[in-house]
Scaffold this active site. Structure first.
Site, PDB file in Angstrom:
ATOM      1  NE  ARG A   1       0.356  -4.875   6.257  1.00  0.00           N
ATOM      2  CZ  ARG A   1      -0.911  -4.487   6.194  1.00  0.00           C
ATOM      3  NH1 ARG A   1      -1.306  -3.417   6.854  1.00  0.00           N
ATOM      4  NH2 ARG A   1      -1.781  -5.158   5.481  1.00  0.00           N
TER       5      ARG A   1
ATOM      6  CB  ALA B   1      -0.941  -0.015   1.201  1.00  0.00           C
TER       7      ALA B   1
ATOM      8  CE  LYS C   1      -0.219 -11.261  -0.299  1.00  0.00           C
ATOM      9  NZ  LYS C   1       0.199 -10.311   0.723  1.00  0.00           N
TER      10      LYS C   1
HETATM   11  N1  LIG Z   1      -1.570  -2.820   3.478  1.00  0.00           N
HETATM   12  C1  LIG Z   1      -1.262  -3.376   2.317  1.00  0.00           C
HETATM   13  O1  LIG Z   1      -0.170  -3.181   1.771  1.00  0.00           O
HETATM   14  C2  LIG Z   1      -2.264  -4.237   1.622  1.00  0.00           C
HETATM   15  C3  LIG Z   1      -3.314  -4.816   2.301  1.00  0.00           C
HETATM   16  N2  LIG Z   1      -4.216  -5.608   1.635  1.00  0.00           N
HETATM   17  C4  LIG Z   1      -5.313  -6.237   2.332  1.00  0.00           C
HETATM   18  O2  LIG Z   1      -6.297  -5.255   2.625  1.00  0.00           O
HETATM   19  C5  LIG Z   1      -7.042  -5.647   3.787  1.00  0.00           C
HETATM   20  C6  LIG Z   1      -7.127  -4.447   4.710  1.00  0.00           C
HETATM   21  O3  LIG Z   1      -5.835  -4.139   5.157  1.00  0.00           O
HETATM   22  P1  LIG Z   1      -5.335  -2.665   5.508  1.00  0.00           P
HETATM   23  O4  LIG Z   1      -6.166  -1.624   4.867  1.00  0.00           O
HETATM   24  O5  LIG Z   1      -3.876  -2.674   5.187  1.00  0.00           O
HETATM   25  O6  LIG Z   1      -5.608  -2.575   7.091  1.00  0.00           O
HETATM   26  P2  LIG Z   1      -4.566  -2.255   8.248  1.00  0.00           P
HETATM   27  O7  LIG Z   1      -3.958  -3.535   8.708  1.00  0.00           O
HETATM   28  O8  LIG Z   1      -3.648  -1.158   7.836  1.00  0.00           O
HETATM   29  O9  LIG Z   1      -5.456  -1.606   9.372  1.00  0.00           O
HETATM   30  C7  LIG Z   1      -6.288  -2.273  10.240  1.00  0.00           C
HETATM   31  C8  LIG Z   1      -7.663  -1.722  10.022  1.00  0.00           C
HETATM   32  O10 LIG Z   1      -8.573  -2.475  10.801  1.00  0.00           O
HETATM   33  C9  LIG Z   1      -9.497  -1.553  11.365  1.00  0.00           C
HETATM   34  N3  LIG Z   1     -10.106  -2.167  12.542  1.00  0.00           N
HETATM   35  C10 LIG Z   1      -9.569  -2.415  13.753  1.00  0.00           C
HETATM   36  N4  LIG Z   1     -10.474  -3.002  14.559  1.00  0.00           N
HETATM   37  C11 LIG Z   1     -11.601  -3.129  13.822  1.00  0.00           C
HETATM   38  C12 LIG Z   1     -12.888  -3.668  14.069  1.00  0.00           C
HETATM   39  N5  LIG Z   1     -13.189  -4.225  15.241  1.00  0.00           N
HETATM   40  N6  LIG Z   1     -13.799  -3.624  13.082  1.00  0.00           N
HETATM   41  C13 LIG Z   1     -13.494  -3.110  11.875  1.00  0.00           C
HETATM   42  N7  LIG Z   1     -12.304  -2.577  11.579  1.00  0.00           N
HETATM   43  C14 LIG Z   1     -11.368  -2.605  12.538  1.00  0.00           C
HETATM   44  C15 LIG Z   1      -8.684  -0.346  11.683  1.00  0.00           C
HETATM   45  O11 LIG Z   1      -9.510   0.771  11.809  1.00  0.00           O
HETATM   46  C16 LIG Z   1      -7.824  -0.250  10.428  1.00  0.00           C
HETATM   47  O12 LIG Z   1      -8.505   0.428   9.422  1.00  0.00           O
HETATM   48  C17 LIG Z   1      -6.303  -6.865   4.376  1.00  0.00           C
HETATM   49  O13 LIG Z   1      -6.992  -8.046   4.031  1.00  0.00           O
HETATM   50  C18 LIG Z   1      -4.948  -6.846   3.679  1.00  0.00           C
HETATM   51  O14 LIG Z   1      -4.392  -8.135   3.502  1.00  0.00           O
HETATM   52  C19 LIG Z   1      -4.118  -5.817   0.295  1.00  0.00           C
HETATM   53  C20 LIG Z   1      -3.111  -5.239  -0.429  1.00  0.00           C
HETATM   54  C21 LIG Z   1      -2.108  -4.421   0.162  1.00  0.00           C
HETATM   55  O1  LIG Z   2      -0.815  -7.796   0.172  1.00  0.00           O
HETATM   56  C1  LIG Z   2       0.159  -7.082   0.219  1.00  0.00           C
HETATM   57  C2  LIG Z   2       0.928  -6.667  -0.966  1.00  0.00           C
HETATM   58  O2  LIG Z   2       0.310  -7.045  -2.155  1.00  0.00           O
HETATM   59  C3  LIG Z   2       0.662  -6.605   1.521  1.00  0.00           C
HETATM   60  O3  LIG Z   2       1.032  -7.698   2.275  1.00  0.00           O
HETATM   61  P1  LIG Z   2       1.230  -7.530   3.841  1.00  0.00           P
HETATM   62  O4  LIG Z   2      -0.119  -7.530   4.464  1.00  0.00           O
HETATM   63  O5  LIG Z   2       2.085  -8.694   4.235  1.00  0.00           O
HETATM   64  O6  LIG Z   2       1.952  -6.206   4.012  1.00  0.00           O
END
Ligand SMILES: NC(=O)C1=CN([C@@H]2O[C@H](COP(=O)(O)OP(=O)(O)OC[C@H]3O[C@@H](n4cnc5c(N)ncnc54)[C@H](O)[C@@H]3O)[C@@H](O)[C@H]2O)C=CC1
Ligand SMILES: O=C(CO)COP(=O)(O)O
Length: 421
Positions: free
Chosen positions: A344, A178, A278
């Site tokens: 991460r 991200a 993955k």
């Molecule tokens: N961060 C990245 O680089 C990427 C993440 N993803 C995927 O996107 C999805 C979301 O990840 P991120 O946006 O990175 O989240 P994050 O891990 O950065 O943040 C955690 C989120 O969970 C929320 N949260 C905490 N407790 C909660 C609750 N009880 N109910 C609802 N929300 C709650 C927080 O407000 C925060 O928005 C995950 O499945 C991740 O694997 C996909 C591609 C890239």
């Molecule tokens: O899904 C991701 C990159 O495509 C990010 O992976 P992580 O949640 O391990 O940071």
């Protein structure tokens, strides 16, 4: 052929989630709403799980004299005042048409496109809050990486969202760390969207699908005429004709940016599984890196990881998955490589070995509220494999689970994943 009048309505888009990726996806959608005013309403609603946050001293917004900075504030208020998510996506300006909303039903009210971007453990609860409160013809895209194991078996989150809300749900996944995407560093992604023909108002190739409501309850087979056959079960509601059709072209316009190149496909299962599995492999890559074993060891883990992804797809989603999705699209090998280099899950697994502490502790101390998906996915996958008596068929997935459980050591990975004669 029926003539189609010009669409008089526009799609309202809500991003469900506001973490590191959720905020980035909201930024992308907001830029595209501005770029495509004929397709999308100008404002992007972003549901924020409300919490109190203090503006960090290192933030450019930090001003000890400002009432916003001298005590904790609601995260939604900070996002709407500063146009930045100072907790989950610091130092990235969000377009002013991203509006943070602490009420999920309100954020999703009247939305025709719901983009789910929550850690997977929160999807079920958020769907519960939305049930009966969204427009019945809404469509969704899941950007969440994970799988769900329950008494219904193993399900993709697109299926969970689809069946919980009674709507169609596709998936977006790719090699997309991200923070890089938010900085507008170029990358690719894969969007799987296999809409009912009634949405695209053009023939859609037949795909044999798996599980989600349109899959199990609506026959997608196209006849040779221009008119799609009536669905056998009318639960999935057609998009009214006064909205722009949600075909691949228009869905692409919601996500594609000059720095975020979208490839549209129809394989929702392949796209979802690549992103989910993955994360487990990235833990193994972090373990071997933490041991100081270097790139060759990591490459071996990735190779086996890809094979297990394909095998998992073929075994449990045989009627819909396309093996080539794992090798040809960003959501497959490319996501494996980037996640095992800088994700991460990889970084926290590496730190856990280097520091001799549990990965959960690293997550708590290092991620400032961000969530790992690989650990819970390893448990979900293992629960499913064990229930099928298939743990031995997936030695890498099983090794990661056993390491997390303290039943195996990372040093044993080479032996644990060696094929048994
Ligand atoms: N961060 C990245 O680089 C990427 C993440 N993803 C995927 O996107 C999805 C979301 O990840 P991120 O946006 O990175 O989240 P994050 O891990 O950065 O943040 C955690 C989120 O969970 C929320 N949260 C905490 N407790 C909660 C609750 N009880 N109910 C609802 N929300 C709650 C927080 O407000 C925060 O928005 C995950 O499945 C991740 O694997 C996909 C591609 C890239
Ligand atoms: O899904 C991701 C990159 O495509 C990010 O992976 P992580 O949640 O391990 O940071």
């Amino acid at each position: 052929m029926a003539t189609l009048g010009p669409a008089s309505k526009k799609h309202k888009v809500t991003v469900v989630g506001s973490g590191n990726w959720g905020s980035t996806i909201a930024k992308i959608c907001a830029e595209n709403a501005t770029a495509n005013p004929n397709l999308f309403e100008p404002e992007i609603q972003m549901w924020v799980y409300e919490e109190e946050v203090t503006v960090p001293k290192e933030s450019k917004h930090y001003d000890p004299g400002s009432s916003l900075c001298n005590k904790p504030q609601k995260l939604t208020d900070l996002i709407n005042a500063l146009h930045e998510n100072v907790k989950y996506l610091p130092n990235i300006p969000l377009p002013h048409n991203v509006v943070a909303n602490p009420s999920l039903p309100d954020a999703a009210k009247d939305s025709t496109i719901l983009v789910f971007c929550l850690p997977h453990q929160f999807i079920a609860k958020s769907c519960e809050q939305l049930r009966g409160k969204i427009v019945p013809f809404a469509r969704a895209i899941s950007c969440t990486k994970g799988v769900d194991v329950s008494n219904k078996g193993v399900q993709l989150f697109s299926e969970v969202i689809g069946s919980e809300l009674g709507i169609y749900c596709g998936a977006l996944s790719g090699a997309n760390i991200a923070t890089e995407v938010a900085l507008e560093k170029w990358c690719e992604t894969t969007v799987a969207y296999d809409p009912p023909p009634m949405d695209s108002r053009q023939p859609t190739p037949r795909v044999t699908p798996h599980g989600s409501p349109h899959h199990s309850q609506v026959d997608l087979t196209m006849s040779n005429t221009d008119t799609p056959p009536a669905p056998k079960h009318a639960r999935l509601q057609p998009l009214p004709a006064d909205y722009p059709p949600l075909n691949h072209d228009n869905v692409k316009k919601l996500f594609h940016r000059p720095y975020f190149h979208v490839r549209m496909v129809s394989d929702v299962a392949g796209v979802s599984l690549g992103g989910a599995l993955k994360n487990v492999v990235a833990l193994a890559a972090g373990f071997v890196e933490g041991l100081g074993w270097g790139d060759n060891a990591k490459a071996a883990v990735m190779r086996i990881g890809i094979l297990e992804e394909v095998k998992f797809g073929k075994m449990f989603f045989a009627d819909s998955v396309r093996a080539a999705t794992f090798t040809e699209e960003s959501c497959g090998v490319a996501d494996m490589i980037t996640s095992c280099s800088g994700g991460r899950n990889f970084r926290c697994a590496k730190m856990s070995i280097e520091r001799g502490v549990s990965i959960d502790e690293v997550e708590r101390t290092e991620l400032n509220g961000q969530k790992l998906q690989g650990t819970s996915t390893a448990y979900e996958v293992n629960q499913w494999l064990r229930s099928q008596n298939l743990e031995e068929e997936f030695p890498l997935m099983t090794a990661v689970y056993n390491i997390l459980e303290g039943k195996a050591r990372p040093e044993q990975i080479p032996d644990l994943i060696e094929p048994k004669d």
